[in-house]
Design an enzyme around this catalytic site. Structure first.
Site, PDB file in Angstrom:
ATOM      1  CG  ASP A  45     -35.469  22.177  -6.664  1.00 20.77           C
ATOM      2  OD1 ASP A  45     -36.224  22.403  -7.630  1.00 20.77           O
ATOM      3  OD2 ASP A  45     -35.797  22.404  -5.482  1.00 20.77           O
ATOM      4  CB  SER A  46     -37.175  19.914 -11.762  1.00 21.61           C
ATOM      5  OG  SER A  46     -36.242  20.555 -12.613  1.00 21.61           O
ATOM      6  CG  ASP A  84     -34.133  25.752  -8.300  1.00 22.28           C
ATOM      7  OD1 ASP A  84     -34.448  26.751  -7.636  1.00 22.28           O
ATOM      8  OD2 ASP A  84     -34.953  24.888  -8.687  1.00 22.28           O
ATOM      9  CE  LYS A 113     -36.398  28.158  -9.779  1.00 20.40           C
ATOM     10  NZ  LYS A 113     -37.079  27.656  -8.563  1.00 20.40           N
ATOM     11  CD  GLU A 115     -39.362  25.887  -4.643  1.00 17.73           C
ATOM     12  OE1 GLU A 115     -40.116  25.611  -3.688  1.00 17.73           O
ATOM     13  OE2 GLU A 115     -39.009  25.057  -5.493  1.00 17.73           O
ATOM     14  CD  GLU A 182     -43.881  25.255 -10.368  1.00 21.80           C
ATOM     15  OE1 GLU A 182     -42.794  25.695  -9.962  1.00 21.80           O
ATOM     16  OE2 GLU A 182     -44.095  24.050 -10.605  1.00 21.80           O
TER      17      GLU A 182
HETATM   18  O1  KIV Z   1     -36.746  23.079 -10.449  1.00 15.40           O
HETATM   19  C1  KIV Z   1     -37.195  23.538 -11.497  1.00 15.40           C
HETATM   20  O2  KIV Z   1     -36.966  23.020 -12.583  1.00 15.40           O
HETATM   21  C2  KIV Z   1     -38.007  24.758 -11.395  1.00 15.40           C
HETATM   22  C3  KIV Z   1     -38.672  25.290 -12.614  1.00 15.40           C
HETATM   23  C4  KIV Z   1     -39.514  24.361 -13.330  1.00 15.40           C
HETATM   24  C5  KIV Z   1     -39.297  26.604 -12.392  1.00 15.40           C
HETATM   25  O3  KIV Z   1     -38.105  25.301 -10.345  1.00 15.40           O
END
Ligand code: KIV
Length: 265
Positions: A45-46, A84, A113, A115, A182
């Site tokens: 989600d970056s 994510d 993934k 959080e 992280e």
């Molecule tokens: O959103 C993302 O890219 C991430 C990673 C950098 C771990 O969560």
């Protein structure tokens, strides 16, 4: 050769092989990442920050994540693709979490993934019960940036470090197949890596993790709005792009491009 599977990914820890994970958000870069031999792609989600230009990841929606996951998954021939889960896709209820995680699998991801620590244990248990592999993510969790007051190292204090270790252990018991650490001190990441049987994937967590992950645009030197200490730019593609675009403009302005070579006779 098929896609790397979750059990194969986990075997790497037992074999002492370090895992290189990178983010990707589209088909073009997925192909480049795979040609370079990387086997694990996180559709992070970056993308809210590096692709959409937002100040944080909080506004990224499920639909946007699925759009990018489809592009990556369709292009990937070998990589294990992990989607994510964005803010608000899993917080409201276990049911919503399972449904949204399932949508990532329908979009072509092989895992998701999520959080968080203790607050997501029931989500992880439910997802894994229904066959959805889940990667955990503790330490600095960008979706909680408003609570943590910024993107800061977590776990410097003893009590905080103990809490993060407990979260890591609880997530492993709940069924995560791997864990992102992280922005935590190297010593804490090292302890967690030794304590857990599942692979730890560090980002700003030092060299003792079982693998590392970086945001693709950071490692290629494309995104320089904010470069954290843990980022190592392996290329300087922004500088290259700037130079190329300036030359393109100049050559048009002074009639150096196109020439006969770029024209149809
Ligand atoms: O959103 C993302 O890219 C991430 C990673 C950098 C771990 O969560």
């Amino acid at each position: 050769m098929g896609h790397l599977t979750v059990p194969e990914f986990q075997l790497y820890k037992k074999q002492g092989k370090k895992l290189a994970v990178v983010t990707a958000y589209d088909a073009l870069f997925t192909r480049i990442v795979e040609q370079a031999g990387l086997e694990v792609i996180l559709v992070g989600d970056s993308l809210g920050m590096v692709v959409q230009g937002k100040p944080n990841t909080l506004s990224v929606t499920m639909d946007e994540m699925l759009y990018h996951t489809r592009m990556v998954a369709q292009a990937a021939q070998r990589a294990l693709v992990i989607g994510d889960m964005p803010f608000l896709s899993f917080q409201v209820s276990v049911e919503e979490a399972v449904r949204n995680a399932g949508r990532f699998l329908q979009a072509g991801a092989a895992a998701v993934k999520i959080e968080g620590g203790m607050s997501v244990i029931d989500r992880v248990e439910a997802m894994t019960r229904f066959g959805i592999p889940v990667m955990g993510h503790v330490g600095m969790t960008p979706q909680s940036v408003n609570q943590s007051g910024g993107y800061r190292v977590q776990g410097k204090e003893q009590a905080e470090a103990e809490r993060i270790l407990q979260e890591a252990q609880a997530l492993e018991s709940a069924g995560v197949f791997a864990l992102v650490l992280e922005c935590v001190p190297r010593s804490l990441a090292s302890t967690i890596t030794k304590e857990l049987a599942i692979p730890t994937i560090g980002i700003g967590a030092g060299p003792d993790c079982d693998g590392q992950v970086l945001v693709l645009y950071d490692l290629l030197g494309l995104f320089d709005d904010f470069v954290p200490k843990f980022v190592k730019p392996y290329a300087h593609l922004k500088a290259d792009a700037l130079q190329a675009l300036k030359r393109y403009k100049e050559e048009i302005e002074c009639s150096k491009f196109p020439t006969d070579a770029e024209s149809y006779q």
